[in-house]
Write a protein that holds these residues in place. Structure first.
Motif, mmCIF file in Angstrom:
data_model
loop_
_atom_site.group_PDB
_atom_site.id
_atom_site.type_symbol
_atom_site.label_atom_id
_atom_site.label_comp_id
_atom_site.label_asym_id
_atom_site.label_seq_id
_atom_site.Cartn_x
_atom_site.Cartn_y
_atom_site.Cartn_z
ATOM 1 N N TRP A 76 0.821 -1.193 0.000
ATOM 2 C CA TRP A 76 0.000 0.000 0.000
ATOM 3 C C TRP A 76 0.863 1.255 0.000
ATOM 4 O O TRP A 76 2.022 1.243 0.419
ATOM 5 C CB TRP A 76 -0.889 0.028 1.240
ATOM 6 N N ALA A 77 0.266 2.328 -0.478
ATOM 7 C CA ALA A 77 0.855 3.662 -0.389
ATOM 8 C C ALA A 77 -0.203 4.588 0.212
ATOM 9 O O ALA A 77 -1.303 4.151 0.564
ATOM 10 C CB ALA A 77 1.288 4.145 -1.775
ATOM 11 N N THR A 78 0.131 5.847 0.367
ATOM 12 C CA THR A 78 -0.864 6.841 0.770
ATOM 13 C C THR A 78 -0.763 8.025 -0.173
ATOM 14 O O THR A 78 0.311 8.332 -0.692
ATOM 15 C CB THR A 78 -0.651 7.339 2.212
ATOM 16 N N SER A 79 -1.891 8.665 -0.400
ATOM 17 C CA SER A 79 -1.889 9.863 -1.243
ATOM 18 C C SER A 79 -1.977 11.124 -0.403
ATOM 19 O O SER A 79 -2.149 12.213 -0.928
ATOM 20 C CB SER A 79 -3.050 9.814 -2.237
ATOM 21 N N GLY A 80 -1.847 10.995 0.891
ATOM 22 C CA GLY A 80 -1.859 12.159 1.765
ATOM 23 C C GLY A 80 -1.890 11.733 3.219
ATOM 24 O O GLY A 80 -2.434 10.689 3.568
ATOM 25 N N GLY A 81 -1.268 12.529 4.069
ATOM 26 C CA GLY A 81 -1.301 12.282 5.503
ATOM 27 C C GLY A 81 -0.131 11.510 6.050
ATOM 28 O O GLY A 81 0.136 11.531 7.249
ATOM 29 N N GLY A 82 0.583 10.773 5.192
ATOM 30 C CA GLY A 82 1.768 10.062 5.660
ATOM 31 C C GLY A 82 1.476 8.972 6.670
ATOM 32 O O GLY A 82 2.234 8.787 7.621
#
Length: 582
Positions: free
Chosen positions: A313-319
């Motif tokens: 998984w990755a994130t597109s915001g918020g870390g």
């Protein structure tokens, strides 16, 4: 039972479908086409009535919902207090099937790129129940894609594994939406206190906290650069060079090699500046919001399932994938609730032992600490060296201590090391490799092939040859790690999917899974980081949740690797805040 959800003007069309295996036996599109859209579970539903209709069908049939994109369809259902058990996310499944070696001959794999190969890119768009992957996709387009996917799986070389991967990926999409909706419980007062202790009081907008500003002044003094902005890499490099510190970058690994009075305050400045920018007050104001009726606020991350090529998984915001230890005490359970924190110890080496059926390596993993197991088997003399050796094998280290220890692993665990060595050789030749369930690596980019062609030319220089060899080794390291990291990601997805079902069962025993406003009322997953999960649970269920976490890990191992005897050890803690988990 499967129910296809697609958009029509002003609402959604629900179309019951045969199970995938039945559709494959009866001819795919023909079988799907023989199920009428106006059966009791089908028909066209106005947008406002869709949550209620989904709730009714979920209760009566527990179907697998087939829709274009979970990230678009599911959040509005969650806000309406509706949670579903299973889905097939056509967008995520398309991405896997399009590139999987096991389905290379399918229509999905051989067709030109189309709308299913792209995802809505507007980060400010609030998803609605009527969103689709692309505006030109209608009900028949969604049905056709579902039929193509059924056909691709049925014709695949190992359909069982691929089917499990698609189910796990789709379950991950549901989880990502639920965790973003529910949020990670967060104590803003504790966060503010932690930041103040580390950085000093909150500064005015555009300013630095006192501790960070004091370090900046110390750096300027040591470098005799009164106007230096330490946040500007070019300025900092020039000032370091003027002071006789010859570095090519300002990265920590290079700075620590130099003996100069500026190094300690500069490293501390970089650490605190990173905390301020990544998880400081501005981050808290943006990402941590009050939850009506709850004692704690909530951090709402934006997870991207399958956002990394290996399936991680990755994130597109918020870390969310980089919560530093300095602020973990702010991750705090609501009063009367607890956090159950669990992480899988040495997951990737255990996965390698299982996928290679290396019984000697599996024996080393028994007892909880695989690295100590290597010491006990006499492979290396210390746990620290065991870790270096194993990580070197996974990531292709050929020099230093890891390179020196590699021959010992080759002799001790020939089956396990053969898996990663074969994957590396395949990558060096420009081939692709696949994970245990069938996610396939991308081929090398065009620049890689161009360097190879250049090195083969009659007038190639020594530099051309060296560059081609270096690129081949680099790509081999990528494919070496791909098969293990990707399979570990599959295990983690199966672990979470099983745990989610067990938590749903525990929550259902207490009543509804969520309140009318969508708030989770029972134990629920709130955080995921590669091999670590956090469950927010009523305190009286904490021990049951901890047992469910362990049981789900065992189930995930059996789903992927059958009865091969490898332990997937977990560190599990029941705590009031994340920092207490250690």
């Amino acid at each position: 039972m499967r129910i296809l959800v697609s958009t029509v003007d002003g609402g959604a069309q629900l179309r019951p479908l045969p199970d995938s295996a039945e559709a494959g036996r009866e001819g795919g599109a023909g079988a799907a086409g023989r199920v009428a859209a106006d059966t009791p579970a089908g028909g066209t539903v106005p947008a406002a009535a869709l949550p209620g209709r989904v709730r009714e069908l979920e209760t009566a049939h527990r179907p697998r919902w087939v829709w274009a994109d979970t990230a678009s369809v599911y959040p509005p259902l969650l806000r309406a207090g509706v949670r579903v058990e299973r889905c097939q996310d056509l967008r995520l499944c398309h991405a896997i099937l399009r590139h999987a070696a096991a389905s290379a001959g399918s229509e999905i794999a051989t067709s030109p790129e189309g709308p299913w190969d792209h995802h809505p890119a507007d980060p400010d768009h609030e998803p609605t129940l009527l969103d689709a992957v692309a505006p030109e996709l209608g009900p028949e387009d969604v049905l056709a894609e579902q039929v193509r996917q059924d056909a691709a799986v049925e014709a695949a070389t190992e359909p069982g594994r691929l089917r499990l991967l698609l189910a796990a990926e789709s379950a991950g999409a549901l989880l990502a939406a639920e965790m973003a909706h529910d949020g990670l419980p967060w104590d803003r007062d504790v966060h503010d206190r932690l930041l103040t202790e580390l950085l000093g009081p909150r500064p005015a907008p555009g300013g630095r906290p006192p501790r960070v500003e004091a370090l900046a002044a110390e750096i300027r003094q040591h470098l005799d650069a009164p106007g230096l902005n330490p946040d500007s890499a070019p300025e900092l490099l020039r000032a370091l060079h003027s002071a006789g510190v010859e570095v090519a970058t300002t990265r920590k690994w290079e700075l620590v090699r130099h003996d100069h009075p500026v190094i300690p305050p500069l490293l501390e400045y970089k650490k605190l500046s990173r905390l301020l920018s990544a998880n400081g007050w501005a981050w808290m104001d943006t990402w941590v919001r009050p939850r009506p009726g709850a004692a704690r606020s909530r951090f709402h991350p934006d997870y991207v399932p399958g956002g990394v090529v290996t399936g991680r998984w990755a994130t597109s915001g918020g870390g969310a994938l980089q919560l530093p230890k300095q602020v973990r005490a702010a991750v705090a359970a609501d009063p009367g609730w607890r956090l159950v924190v669990a992480d899988a110890a040495q997951l990737e080496p255990r996965v390698l032992a299982a996928m290679s059926h290396d019984t000697a390596m599996a024996r080393a993993a028994q007892g909880g600490d695989l690295y100590q197991g290597l010491v006990d088997q006499g492979i290396v003399d210390t746990r620290a060296r065991a870790k270096v050796a194993m990580l070197g094998a996974l990531y292709g280290a050929t020099t230093g201590e890891a390179g020196q220890l590699m021959p010992r692993l080759l002799r001790a665990y020939p089956r396990a090391t053969a898996v990663v060595e074969d994957a590396a050789r395949t990558g060096e030749r420009g081939g692709v490799v696949s994970t245990w369930l069938g996610r396939t690596s991308p081929p090398p980019p065009e620049r890689w092939w161009e360097a190879r062609r250049r090195a083969a030319d009659a007038d190639a220089t020594g530099e051309d040859t060296r560059r081609a060899r270096q690129l081949a080794r680099d790509w081999g390291r990528f494919t070496r790690n791909f098969v293990v990291q990707g399979t570990a990601a599959e295990w983690a997805l199966c672990w979470m999917a099983e745990l989610r079902l067990r938590l749903r069962s525990m929550g259902a025993a207490r009543g509804d899974l969520s309140s009318p406003d969508g708030t989770a009322t029972g134990p629920h997953l709130v955080f995921f980081l590669h091999d670590e999960v956090i469950v927010h649970t009523p305190a009286e269920l904490a021990d049951d949740v901890a047992a469910a976490v362990r049981g789900s890990a065992a189930v995930a191992g059996r789903l992927l690797f059958g009865d091969f005897p490898v332990d997937f050890a977990l560190d599990v803690a029941v705590v009031e805040n994340y920092a207490q988990a250690g």
